[in-house]
Design a protein around this motif. Structure first.
Motif, PDB file in Angstrom:
ATOM      1  N   CYS A 127       1.274  -1.406   0.016  1.00  0.00           N
ATOM      2  CA  CYS A 127      -0.249  -0.203   0.159  1.00  0.00           C
ATOM      3  C   CYS A 127       0.826   1.315  -0.040  1.00  0.00           C
ATOM      4  O   CYS A 127       1.991   1.105   0.883  1.00  0.00           O
ATOM      5  CB  CYS A 127      -0.757  -0.194   1.199  1.00  0.00           C
ATOM      6  SG  CYS A 127      -1.810   1.180   1.562  1.00  0.00           S
ATOM      7  N   CYS A 130       0.033   3.086   4.237  1.00  0.00           N
ATOM      8  CA  CYS A 130      -0.053   2.485   5.244  1.00  0.00           C
ATOM      9  C   CYS A 130       1.048   1.649   4.833  1.00  0.00           C
ATOM     10  O   CYS A 130       1.526   0.670   6.248  1.00  0.00           O
ATOM     11  CB  CYS A 130      -1.450   2.369   6.204  1.00  0.00           C
ATOM     12  SG  CYS A 130      -1.590   0.693   5.285  1.00  0.00           S
ATOM     13  N   CYS A 144      -5.985  -0.684  -0.905  1.00  0.00           N
ATOM     14  CA  CYS A 144      -6.012  -1.420   0.129  1.00  0.00           C
ATOM     15  C   CYS A 144      -7.148  -0.659   1.473  1.00  0.00           C
ATOM     16  O   CYS A 144      -7.585   0.244   0.366  1.00  0.00           O
ATOM     17  CB  CYS A 144      -4.513  -0.847   1.374  1.00  0.00           C
ATOM     18  SG  CYS A 144      -3.932  -0.917   3.078  1.00  0.00           S
ATOM     19  N   CYS A 146      -7.604   1.398   3.513  1.00  0.00           N
ATOM     20  CA  CYS A 146      -7.105   2.452   4.223  1.00  0.00           C
ATOM     21  C   CYS A 146      -7.177   3.435   3.024  1.00  0.00           C
ATOM     22  O   CYS A 146      -6.917   4.477   3.058  1.00  0.00           O
ATOM     23  CB  CYS A 146      -5.602   2.944   4.473  1.00  0.00           C
ATOM     24  SG  CYS A 146      -4.685   2.876   3.381  1.00  0.00           S
TER      25      CYS A 146
HETATM   26 ZN   LIG Z   1      -3.425   1.035   3.373  1.00  0.00          ZN
END
Ligand SMILES: [Zn+2]
Length: 214
Positions: A127, A130, A144, A146
């Protein structure tokens, strides 16, 4: 608690470090992520190491030693992932921790055959926000959880992987011997699934760390 996780690229050091960090409340210090952050922020260090990183070569000792020292002065409880990568770095860390205790409690070595390493790394995606990793064999995601984009790390192409493995194979023997003599080394079978690796590492930590705390 201070620990080191050693192992070939792709052996799952980052994943395990993240899990252990959550369970034991130690800060996960990923040298790879710290270095890539310097590159993406285009800091002075970042500009000087970009070429080295993309070739899969080792970043100079002075630079990684300095980055680790800064972090160790900030955090007491840490999981070192991706450092030390040479005997010289291991020796440096040892003498630094003599002046800045606590010392290391445990050094894990995630053991994985070369063929498995290449298979794992060439399918790995990371990712861009993150740094969580995924494998295309198990996930067909573009993003991802996130919201970050999943990209292939610049040093995860087959040619660079082979080179990184050569570098790793040369360095790991002396580091292993060094920590074995200090009585800190715990080899872990990294061919198992993620949960089993985590269970093995947790068992070691519960055995050696918890008694110390009481
Ligand atoms: Zn991520």
């Amino acid at each position: 608690m201070r620990m080191v996780i050693l192992g070939a690229p792709g052996a799952g050091k980052g994943t395990q470090a993240r899990l252990l960090s959550t369970k034991y409340g130690a800060v996960h210090l990923s040298m790879g992520n710290l270095l890539r952050k310097e590159v993406s922020e285009q800091s002075e260090i970042g500009r000087s190491i970009r070429g080295t990183l993309s070739k899969g070569d080792m970043v100079e000792d002075e630079i990684v030693n300095m980055i680790v020292e800064n972090q160790l002065q900030r955090y007491e409880s840490v999981i070192l992932d991706g450092y030390p990568r040479s005997l010289k770095q291991a020796q440096h860390l040892d003498s630094f921790l003599r002046e800045q205790p606590p010392a290391l409690d445990v050094v894990f070595l995630l053991e994985l055959p070369v063929e498995s390493v290449i298979e794992r790394l060439s399918g790995r995606r990371i990712c861009d926000r993150c740094s969580k990793t995924y494998h295309i064999q198990f996930y067909r995601l573009q993003h991802c959880s996130c919201g970050g984009r999943l990209i292939q790390r610049e040093d995860d192409n087959p040619e660079t992987i082979r080179h990184r493995m050569e570098v790793y194979e040369i360095e790991i023997g002396p580091i292993r011997d060094f920590y074995e003599k200090l009585g800190l080394l715990y080899p872990i079978n990294a061919e198992q699934g993620m949960e089993d690796i985590f269970a093995d590492m947790s068992a070691v930590l519960d055995r050696i760390i918890l008694p110390k705390a009481t």
